[in-house]
Motif scaffolding. Sequence first.
Motif, PDB file in Angstrom:
ATOM      1  N   ASP A  87       0.861  -1.344   0.115  1.00 21.10           N
ATOM      2  CA  ASP A  87      -0.044  -0.007  -0.038  1.00 21.10           C
ATOM      3  C   ASP A  87       0.858   1.234   0.027  1.00 21.10           C
ATOM      4  O   ASP A  87       1.696   1.408   0.688  1.00 21.10           O
ATOM      5  N   SER A  90       1.463   2.985   3.275  1.00 21.89           N
ATOM      6  CA  SER A  90       1.898   2.355   4.439  1.00 21.89           C
ATOM      7  C   SER A  90       3.098   2.783   5.331  1.00 21.89           C
ATOM      8  O   SER A  90       3.862   3.676   4.535  1.00 21.89           O
ATOM      9  N   THR A 276      -1.704   1.735   7.511  1.00 22.71           N
ATOM     10  CA  THR A 276      -1.881   2.471   6.357  1.00 22.71           C
ATOM     11  C   THR A 276      -2.768   3.782   6.287  1.00 22.71           C
ATOM     12  O   THR A 276      -3.341   3.966   5.127  1.00 22.71           O
TER      13      THR A 276
END
Length: 446
Positions: A87, A90, A276
């Motif tokens: 992601d 993150s 995230t």
Amino acid sequence: MIILAVLGLILGILMALAAVALKLLGLKPPLIFDKYPLKGLFYRVKYWIALLVLRRLRYRIYHRNEELLGSEEHLAKVDRPQQLSNDPKSYDVVSFMAANKDGQKLLVTLERRRRGVLKAALYLWLPESGLFSSPNLPDMVHFTTDDGAESSEFQGGGFHVFQEASMRVWRIKYCGALKSQGPEVQNVPVDLDLRFESSSAEHFDYSRDLSSSLIADSIAREAWNEKFYSLLRSVNHILEKRTHYEQNGELAGKVTLAGRQVPLKMVGFRDHSFGTERCLSSINRYVYFALFMDDGSSMVVGSLSQPSFFLSSLKVGYVCSPAGEYHPLTGSNFELYSYGEKGTPPQHQNFIVRTEEREYLVQIQVEASAVRYVGGDWESKVFNQFVACTVNGVSGQGHAEFLYRHKGGRPQDISSGDPSWYRDIKRFERSLTLLEEEGADVDFVF
């Protein structure tokens, strides 16, 4: 047939009543400065509904899994530096705040992001010498790897912060320069080596331990519309995307400033956050106090405004006793709109907070302050204050942070030195904002 007709009529009435109830719960409450909601007409009903749902949710996620969540294996897993996911948002953050009776204060924060990006800051306040800060501030961005390769530890820009014993001991090292504040700004060579140690694995987990009554108060002030119910349905997924806990302990070691050794011994805490979902571009404001008392107790008091997450006015915090027992705050009269709403933090603050056991009168006096910008595109401006305090007559020292939205971007004279791959990413992100509606929140990758 008559029975069916009667049942149909009753069902229709119930559905109509439910629709009216949902409509009433979705009414927008009065707002202060068009941002901060007051208690609306149906606040009390919404408060008890929110409190019931929160307690049930916490029991299902945390309390019935206490044995697993408190195991050495699980704690070791969450305490170490986290592997950043694919992601793009993150993150993994470790921070330390500390102070002592002599008025010495330290703040260190390092945020790991994808492709070796490290956002770091260090502040050291010495009463006899003044304030020192890491030299690149107010910008926090460091590039720690070649060509944007991934990094697996809190290291770069002269910093190295690492774990020595899970949930017990961390080390903070910094070798480089610190910038002195005052009439003449100078870069002073510095070698810092500190050890943070906690007496136990006890800690305060914000998702598990924050007062349910404070969260319910914030939720009950919001309009319960379709967007709110959609968020509620995905709350499990949201909680999985963010972890934030704090642990009190002692910070000790030495710092060498231009060849002069200064021993440090402070009371402080370590903060670890990862996941995230840490989008500063969606936060309107927050204020955060970390106070360390001369009697060995400490206190964290915060107030957050994040309307896009239906938390326009959320109070947070706890009191930690000298024995290391955490007591969540259950009440606070600290309102964001009363303290620095126009963009300039006050130099004095007085407010009252409560736990289930006790009420506390907090009095703050600012001794020094500095500014830094947070986010890959300077989405937020943070005033760091270094303060003296009195809590119910007990003296102490500590830190305060006032965060505001910042729309000026990261200056060209700073961003021009960024690696080409990073400039390309930021250029691409800015091009995406052209597709957004004017004024919409934008979540930047870095």
